[in-house]
Write a protein that holds these residues in place. Structure first.
Motif, PDB file in Angstrom:
ATOM      1  N   ALA A 158       0.849  -1.198   0.000  1.00 26.06           N
ATOM      2  CA  ALA A 158       0.000   0.000   0.000  1.00 26.06           C
ATOM      3  C   ALA A 158       0.886   1.250   0.000  1.00 26.06           C
ATOM      4  O   ALA A 158       0.598   2.232  -0.697  1.00 26.06           O
ATOM      5  CB  ALA A 158      -0.915  -0.009   1.219  1.00 26.06           C
ATOM      6  N   MET A 159       1.979   1.183   0.750  1.00 26.53           N
ATOM      7  CA  MET A 159       2.909   2.326   0.815  1.00 26.53           C
ATOM      8  C   MET A 159       3.593   2.548  -0.540  1.00 26.53           C
ATOM      9  O   MET A 159       3.741   3.690  -0.992  1.00 26.53           O
ATOM     10  CB  MET A 159       3.954   2.033   1.907  1.00 26.53           C
ATOM     11  N   VAL A 160       3.970   1.456  -1.188  1.00 22.30           N
ATOM     12  CA  VAL A 160       4.602   1.564  -2.520  1.00 22.30           C
ATOM     13  C   VAL A 160       3.604   2.209  -3.492  1.00 22.30           C
ATOM     14  O   VAL A 160       3.954   3.108  -4.265  1.00 22.30           O
ATOM     15  CB  VAL A 160       5.063   0.167  -3.039  1.00 22.30           C
ATOM     16  N   HIS A 161       2.345   1.759  -3.422  1.00 15.73           N
ATOM     17  CA  HIS A 161       1.264   2.313  -4.255  1.00 15.73           C
ATOM     18  C   HIS A 161       1.168   3.830  -4.031  1.00 15.73           C
ATOM     19  O   HIS A 161       1.131   4.614  -4.983  1.00 15.73           O
ATOM     20  CB  HIS A 161      -0.027   1.592  -3.854  1.00 15.73           C
ATOM     21  N   PHE A 162       1.189   4.232  -2.782  1.00 17.89           N
ATOM     22  CA  PHE A 162       1.100   5.651  -2.411  1.00 17.89           C
ATOM     23  C   PHE A 162       2.309   6.415  -2.972  1.00 17.89           C
ATOM     24  O   PHE A 162       2.168   7.493  -3.565  1.00 17.89           O
ATOM     25  CB  PHE A 162       1.047   5.727  -0.875  1.00 17.89           C
ATOM     26  N   LEU A 163       3.498   5.834  -2.828  1.00 19.43           N
ATOM     27  CA  LEU A 163       4.726   6.494  -3.306  1.00 19.43           C
ATOM     28  C   LEU A 163       4.732   6.634  -4.827  1.00 19.43           C
ATOM     29  O   LEU A 163       5.264   7.602  -5.374  1.00 19.43           O
ATOM     30  CB  LEU A 163       5.961   5.698  -2.873  1.00 19.43           C
ATOM     31  N   MET A 164       4.116   5.653  -5.510  1.00 19.68           N
ATOM     32  CA  MET A 164       4.156   5.649  -6.978  1.00 19.68           C
ATOM     33  C   MET A 164       3.242   6.709  -7.599  1.00 19.68           C
ATOM     34  O   MET A 164       3.425   7.087  -8.754  1.00 19.68           O
ATOM     35  CB  MET A 164       3.722   4.272  -7.502  1.00 19.68           C
ATOM     36  N   ILE A 165       2.230   7.151  -6.813  1.00 15.84           N
ATOM     37  CA  ILE A 165       1.224   8.044  -7.373  1.00 15.84           C
ATOM     38  C   ILE A 165       1.763   9.445  -7.658  1.00 15.84           C
ATOM     39  O   ILE A 165       1.545  10.006  -8.726  1.00 15.84           O
ATOM     40  CB  ILE A 165      -0.018   8.083  -6.460  1.00 15.84           C
ATOM     41  N   GLY A 166       2.514   9.986  -6.694  1.00 17.80           N
ATOM     42  CA  GLY A 166       2.979  11.363  -6.840  1.00 17.80           C
ATOM     43  C   GLY A 166       4.124  11.478  -7.830  1.00 17.80           C
ATOM     44  O   GLY A 166       4.970  10.584  -7.912  1.00 17.80           O
ATOM     45  N   LYS A 167       4.124  12.561  -8.579  1.00 22.47           N
ATOM     46  CA  LYS A 167       5.252  12.802  -9.482  1.00 22.47           C
ATOM     47  C   LYS A 167       6.422  13.342  -8.670  1.00 22.47           C
ATOM     48  O   LYS A 167       7.572  13.173  -9.004  1.00 22.47           O
ATOM     49  CB  LYS A 167       4.851  13.783 -10.582  1.00 22.47           C
TER      50      LYS A 167
END
Ligand code: HEM
Length: 199
Positions: A158-167
């Protein structure tokens, strides 16, 4: 002091967590509806609370190591976190994608951050389904404990998903990532890396 707090906490019924758990969703929807982009406001708000609650659930054990016993609320907290993940996913399916399956299905295997988010959601399903005493009895405490260690992997994803979203990495996302790394680090230091794995 901690003894006194633990004594007071023992008196609090576990269903309180469910009641309190509704409040962030109500707030997210209320503020989201007034935002410039309500769809993003609601979808992101629910996702953010899902991250917060997943991390909060993982905090219960380390807090016990320092004498604060919130163990009786862990199941409820985990289930509320799962509900937020499901609501976030539902918001994506409905208000964001408008149930346009021709767009949804390719997104599920083409966009990496969706694949990772989806993996976290799928990993959480067996945990939510077995979050009851009957399942602990049926599986046996050892197997049940091993299964529930998947919570670390799910929260990590879930944290990786969150990190991947922002440019760009905002202070917010980096703070959550740092808290999670610290939490896992403390656990590895105390109980070894195998304590995070379902082995
Ligand atoms: C454990 C599971 C999940 C957690 C904890 C989670 C959490 C988050 C968070 C924190 C955000 C960003 C919010 C912000 O920037 O303020 C986000 C955004 C998003 N998530 Fe999730 N998510 C999960 C699973 C999923 C799943 C299963 C899907 C869809 C299949 C999904 C789709 C999205 C989308 C579309 C965005 C917005 C991306 C954008 O605006 O560019 N998430 N999620």
């Amino acid at each position: 002091m901690l003894d006194l707090i633990n004594k007071q906490i023992r008196r609090v019924p576990t269903w309180t967590v469910y009641i309190l758990g509704i409040l962030p969703a109500a707030w997210v929807i209320f503020t989201g509806l007034q935002a410039v982009d309500p769809v993003r406001g609601i979808e992101w708000g629910l996702g953010l609370w899902a991250v917060r609650l997943l991390i909060a659930t993982l905090f219960i054990s380390p807090l016990r190591w320092i004498g604060l016993n919130l163990l009786k609320f862990r199941r409820q907290l985990g289930l509320v976190a799962f509900a937020y993940v499901v609501l976030h996913f539902t918001a994506w399916l409905t208000i964001d994608m408008g149930l346009r399956w021709s767009q949804i299905l390719p997104d599920l295997y083409k966009r990496w951050y969706i694949i990772i988010g989806m993996s976290a959601l799928l990993l959480l399903i067996p945990l939510a389904v077995t979050s009851n005493n009957a399942s602990i009895r049926k599986l046996g405490a050892k197997t049940w404990n091993r299964l529930h260690k998947l919570a670390y992997l799910a929260t990590g994803l879930a944290m990786v998903h969150f990190l991947m979203i922002g440019k760009v990495y905002t202070v917010e996302v980096l703070t959550y990532a740092a808290i999670l790394v610290l939490l896992l680090g403390v656990r590895i230091y105390r109980n070894g890396a195998q304590s995070l794995l379902p082995v």
